[in-house]
Design a protein around this motif. Structure first.
Motif, mmCIF file in Angstrom:
data_model
loop_
_atom_site.group_PDB
_atom_site.id
_atom_site.type_symbol
_atom_site.label_atom_id
_atom_site.label_comp_id
_atom_site.label_asym_id
_atom_site.label_seq_id
_atom_site.Cartn_x
_atom_site.Cartn_y
_atom_site.Cartn_z
ATOM 1 N N GLY B 7 0.822 -1.192 0.000
ATOM 2 C CA GLY B 7 0.000 0.000 0.000
ATOM 3 C C GLY B 7 0.861 1.249 0.000
ATOM 4 N N PRO B 8 0.544 2.261 -0.824
ATOM 5 C CA PRO B 8 -0.578 2.242 -1.762
ATOM 6 C C PRO B 8 -0.419 1.162 -2.833
ATOM 7 C CG PRO B 8 0.710 4.283 -1.996
ATOM 8 C CD PRO B 8 1.290 3.516 -0.874
ATOM 9 N N THR B 56 -11.793 11.604 5.955
ATOM 10 C CA THR B 56 -10.695 12.110 5.149
ATOM 11 C C THR B 56 -9.443 12.097 6.014
ATOM 12 O OG1 THR B 56 -12.252 13.508 3.975
ATOM 13 C CG2 THR B 56 -9.915 14.002 3.682
ATOM 14 N N GLY B 57 -8.546 11.166 5.693
ATOM 15 C CA GLY B 57 -7.332 10.983 6.480
ATOM 16 C C GLY B 57 -6.806 9.585 6.224
ATOM 17 N N SER B 58 -5.596 9.337 6.697
ATOM 18 C CA SER B 58 -5.009 8.010 6.505
ATOM 19 C C SER B 58 -5.553 7.038 7.549
ATOM 20 C CB SER B 58 -3.497 8.104 6.625
ATOM 21 O OG SER B 58 -3.129 8.082 7.982
ATOM 22 N N THR B 60 -4.070 5.810 10.028
ATOM 23 C CA THR B 60 -3.672 6.260 11.371
ATOM 24 C C THR B 60 -4.667 7.285 11.902
ATOM 25 O OG1 THR B 60 -1.364 5.842 10.813
ATOM 26 C CG2 THR B 60 -1.774 7.275 12.699
ATOM 27 N N GLU B 64 -6.903 7.035 15.346
ATOM 28 C CA GLU B 64 -7.086 8.109 16.321
ATOM 29 C C GLU B 64 -8.579 8.376 16.539
ATOM 30 O OE1 GLU B 64 -4.375 11.397 16.295
ATOM 31 O OE2 GLU B 64 -5.982 12.855 16.560
ATOM 32 N N GLN B 190 -6.321 2.860 0.262
ATOM 33 C CA GLN B 190 -5.161 2.555 -0.586
ATOM 34 C C GLN B 190 -4.675 1.121 -0.452
ATOM 35 O OE1 GLN B 190 -5.000 3.814 2.353
ATOM 36 N NE2 GLN B 190 -3.021 3.617 3.327
ATOM 37 N N PRO B 196 -6.926 5.453 -4.349
ATOM 38 C CA PRO B 196 -5.748 6.178 -3.859
ATOM 39 C C PRO B 196 -5.841 6.425 -2.353
ATOM 40 C CG PRO B 196 -7.219 7.679 -4.995
ATOM 41 C CD PRO B 196 -7.801 6.311 -5.161
ATOM 42 N N PRO B 197 -4.714 6.671 -1.707
ATOM 43 C CA PRO B 197 -4.753 6.974 -0.276
ATOM 44 C C PRO B 197 -5.428 8.317 -0.012
ATOM 45 C CG PRO B 197 -2.504 7.178 -1.130
ATOM 46 C CD PRO B 197 -3.341 6.637 -2.237
ATOM 47 N N GLY B 198 -5.897 8.494 1.202
ATOM 48 C CA GLY B 198 -6.516 9.759 1.585
ATOM 49 C C GLY B 198 -7.849 9.576 2.272
ATOM 50 N N TRP B 222 -12.337 14.519 14.325
ATOM 51 C CA TRP B 222 -12.609 13.074 14.325
ATOM 52 C C TRP B 222 -13.870 12.719 15.102
ATOM 53 C CZ3 TRP B 222 -9.835 11.407 10.603
ATOM 54 C CH2 TRP B 222 -8.482 11.727 10.447
ATOM 55 N N PRO B 240 -15.185 16.419 2.059
ATOM 56 C CA PRO B 240 -14.591 15.095 1.861
ATOM 57 C C PRO B 240 -13.633 15.067 0.665
ATOM 58 C CG PRO B 240 -16.736 15.164 0.841
ATOM 59 C CD PRO B 240 -16.516 16.539 1.446
ATOM 60 N N ALA B 241 -12.859 13.997 0.580
ATOM 61 C CA ALA B 241 -11.936 13.801 -0.543
ATOM 62 C C ALA B 241 -12.741 13.270 -1.731
ATOM 63 C CB ALA B 241 -10.836 12.820 -0.147
#
Lengths: 358, 358
Positions: B7-8, B56-58, B60, B64, B190, B196-198, B222, B240-241
Motif C-alpha cells: 500500500g498504496p 478524510t485521512g489516513s 492512522t 485516532e 489505498q 488512492p490513499p486519503g 474526528w 470530503p476527498a
C-alpha cells in the motif's frame, strides 16, 4: 456543469490528467521529489521561508492541527470571527480546552482592528489570536494586514501567536505570510489551489515551532513535530494522499507559470465582474462592499424569491451555486470564483442568474 | 513500474478514469448518491449492517478517531500487538491518556488467543481490546475469529469493545464484522480497496456508539457523532476527498462484480504463488508460515546480501518492493499483493527477484 461553489473548485485539465496517473510508492524517490516540489511551490505562493506542511485531511483538520500543537488546556485564545468559519475555529479551540474569547463582527461585516486591539489590551496572557482571512460563509475578506499589525505590536516574550485561516484566500488574494507576521497560515487543496479536496496545508513560523514544543494538548495524527521530522526527508509520517498531491503539483506549475500578480489581478477582475453583473441584475450584495471578497460573492435573495428554488433553477441551467449557511440559509446565495476561473465563467453565472430570476 | 508495496496499491484503469472526473459539489445530490453507494458497498464487503463512516485521512487518522471516540483519559486499553502497526495503535491510545497494557508476540508470529484470555482475566475494567487483523510490518494475519471469541466471552455490562485495525486485510481476507463481533473495524482506501490513499473507513457497532456518547476525550475533526449525523443525509461534516471517493466507488463496483468469495480466493492464490515462488528461489519466509498473510509476504534478506541493494536492483527491473520497518530495516523485504493483483503480477515479481539475486 459549471461548478461555482466556494470549494471544491473546478479542476483544470492538466490537474485531472495528473490525478489519473499511475500510483507511486510513498516511500520512494519519486514521491520525495513530488513532495519537495509541492512544498517549494506552496512556500512560493505563501511567500514564506518557514516550513509548510502538507496534511491529509480537510481544512478543519488543519485547524485542529494548529490548535492541538499550539496550546495547552486552559490557555487563553482570542478568536476574531465574522462568520461560520470563524465560529468553527473558536469551537475547535474550545473543544481542546482553550479559554476562548471572541471578537465578533455582524455577519457580512469585516473584523475591526480596533476591537481586536481593545480585546488584547483587556485580556491578559492571550496565547493565540485566530483570524479568518477570507470568510467563506459571508464573502468577506478581512484586512489581515491591519489585524496582523495589532498582533505584531504585542510580539515579544509571551506575546500571542497569529493563526490565520487562509483556506479560501491563499493562492487567490495576497497573503505574504512572513511579511505580515503570520505564525500559522492554513489553506486547503480544493480552493484557489485548483486541486481536489483531501489535502490541507499549513505554514509554521519559528515561534509557532517553539509553542509546539511547549504545548501539552494530546496529539498523534496531527502532531506537527512528527510531520516536520518526516518533511526533512521529504516524506509524511502517515500515508499521504498521493494522487491529490500529484494534482496539486500540476496546479502549482500552472500557478507559477501565470505568476502571483497575474493570479491576484485575475481574481480581482473576476470578482469585480461578478459584483457589477449582479448589481446590474438588481441583486444586492450581502457583504460590506468595502470588504467584499475576491474569491466568494454573496448576494441577498430578493424579497419574494425562494432561495432554494433559485439555486435549483440556476442548476437546471448548468451552473451550481451555493446557498447560505446557518442563519443565512435561504437568505443568500454564494458564488465561488477562486482557482480555475475567468470572466467568461462569470458571464455564464450571470446569464443563468438572469434567466432564473427573469 | 509494478508497484508491489503493501500500500498504496496499483489503481485499475476504471479507478484512474474515475479519479479524473469533473469535480462535483460536495453538498449536492450527485455527491449524496455517491456517498450512499460507497457506504453500501463498504457495508457489503465488511459484512455489517452497522454504520460505516468515511473519513478524510489516513488509516492512522481512523485509529485516532476510534480512540478519541471510545475512551476517556485513564481508561484501560489492552493492545494486542505483533508488529509496528500494533505498536502504533497502542501509542495512539497512550497519546490520548489511556492506561495501555500490551499483549505482544515476537515479530513474525501471530497473536496468541490464550495470552489475550489471560491478560483479560488479570486486568480489570478493560474498555477496549485493540487487535491488528493483518500486520503489514511482518506479513502476519492474526486469527481474528479466535481473538474475537475471547473478547466476546466477556461481553455484557462493562465488557470490553473489540477494535480491529483491518487496514491491510479488509476487502482481501474474510472479515465478517458483525458475525465476529467487531465493534469497530478500520480500513484504508489505498489497500485492498484499489483506490488512492486519503480516505479511511470505519465501522461502528451499537455498543461502540454507546461508548462514543460516554467518552470524554477531546475531539472535533474526528468526532464520529458529527460524522454520523452528517451521514444520515449522506454527507460528511467536513469537505470530503471527493475524487478519492469517486475512485473508491469505481473500485467497489469492480469488487461487487468479482464477488467476495472470488476476491478471497484470488488473494489466497496470489499469496500461495508468491510464497512458493520465493521458496523456490531459496528465500526464507519471515512470517510464521501457519499465519502468513495473503496480502503481504515478508522474506528474509539472505545472509551476505545487502537488503537495500536488493530492493534497488529489483526496482531497476521494474518492480517496486518495500523493505522492513524499525528493527527489520535491511533484514526483510515485503511484497504487497492486495487489491488489483493476480498471479501474473507475482510472476513478474519472482522474475525480478530471481534476476536481482542471481
Amino acid at each position: 456543469m459549471d461548478l461555482r461553489v466556494p470549494g471544491p473548485t473546478p479542476l483544470p485539465p492538466p490537474v485531472r490528467e495528473a490525478l489519473a496517473a499511475e500510483m507511486i510508492n510513498h516511500r520512494g524517490a519519486e514521491f520525495r521529489a513530488l513532495l519537495a516540489a509541492v512544498t517549494a511551490g506552496l512556500q512560493h505562493v505563501l511567500q514564506t521561508e518557514g516550513d509548510v506542511l502538507v496534511l491529509t485531511g480537510s481544512g478543519t483538520g488543519a485547524m485542529e492541527a494548529a490548535i492541538v500543537n499550539l496550546i495547552s488546556p486552559g490557555d487563553r485564545v482570542l478568536a476574531v470571527t465574522v462568520g461560520a468559519f470563524g465560529d468553527r475555529f473558536a469551537e475547535v479551540a474550545q473543544a481542546f480546552g482553550a479559554e476562548v474569547s471572541t471578537v465578533a463582527s455582524p455577519w457580512g461585516r469585516a473584523a475591526n482592528a480596533l476591537a481586536l486591539e481593545d480585546a488584547l489590551a483587556r485580556t491578559p496572557h492571550v496565547r493565540l489570536v485566530l483570524v479568518t482571512h477570507n470568510e467563506t460563509s459571508t464573502g468577506v475578506t478581512n484586512d489581515l494586514r491591519a489585524l496582523a499589525e495589532v498582533v505584531g505590536a504585542r510580539r515579544g516574550e509571551g506575546g500571542p501567536l497569529l493563526v490565520v485561516d487562509a483556506v479560501s484566500s491563499a493562492g487567490a488574494i495576497p497573503l505574504p505570510v512572513d511579511a505580515w507576521g503570520c505564525d500559522v497560515a492554513i489553506t486547503g487543496s480544493q480552493k484557489a489551489w485548483m486541486a481536489p479536496p483531501g489535502v490541507s496545508m499549513l505554514s509554521m513560523s519559528e515561534r509557532a515551532w517553539a509553542a509546539a514544543e511547549r504545548a501539552t494538548c494530546p496529539r498523534y495524527y496531527w502532531d506537527l513535530r512528527k510531520a516536520c521530522r518526516a518533511a526533512e526527508r521529504h516524506e509524511t509520517p502517515w500515508t499521504p494522499a498521493v494522487n491529490a498531491l500529484q494534482g496539486l503539483h500540476a496546479a502549482l506549475a500552472m500557478m507559477r507559470a501565470e505568476g502571483l500578480e497575474a493570479i491576484y489581478a485575475r481574481h480581482r477582475r473576476v470578482a469585480h465582474r461578478m459584483r457589477e453583473g449582479a448589481k446590474a441584475l438588481g441583486l444586492e450584495l450581502f457583504a460590506d462592499p468595502a470588504h467584499a471578497s475576491n474569491t466568494v460573492t454573496t448576494l441577498r435573495v430578493p424579497e419574494g424569491v425562494d432561495g432554494e428554488m433559485l439555486l435549483r433553477r440556476v442548476r437546471e441551467l448548468g451552473v451550481t451555486l451555493a446557498g447560505g449557511q446557518g442563519a443565512l440559509k435561504g437568505r443568500i446565495i454564494r458564488v465561488g470564483h477562486m482557482g480555475y476561473v475567468d470572466t467568461a465563467d462569470i458571464d455564464r453565472v450571470l446569464q443563468a442568474l438572469a434567466a432564473a430570476l427573469g
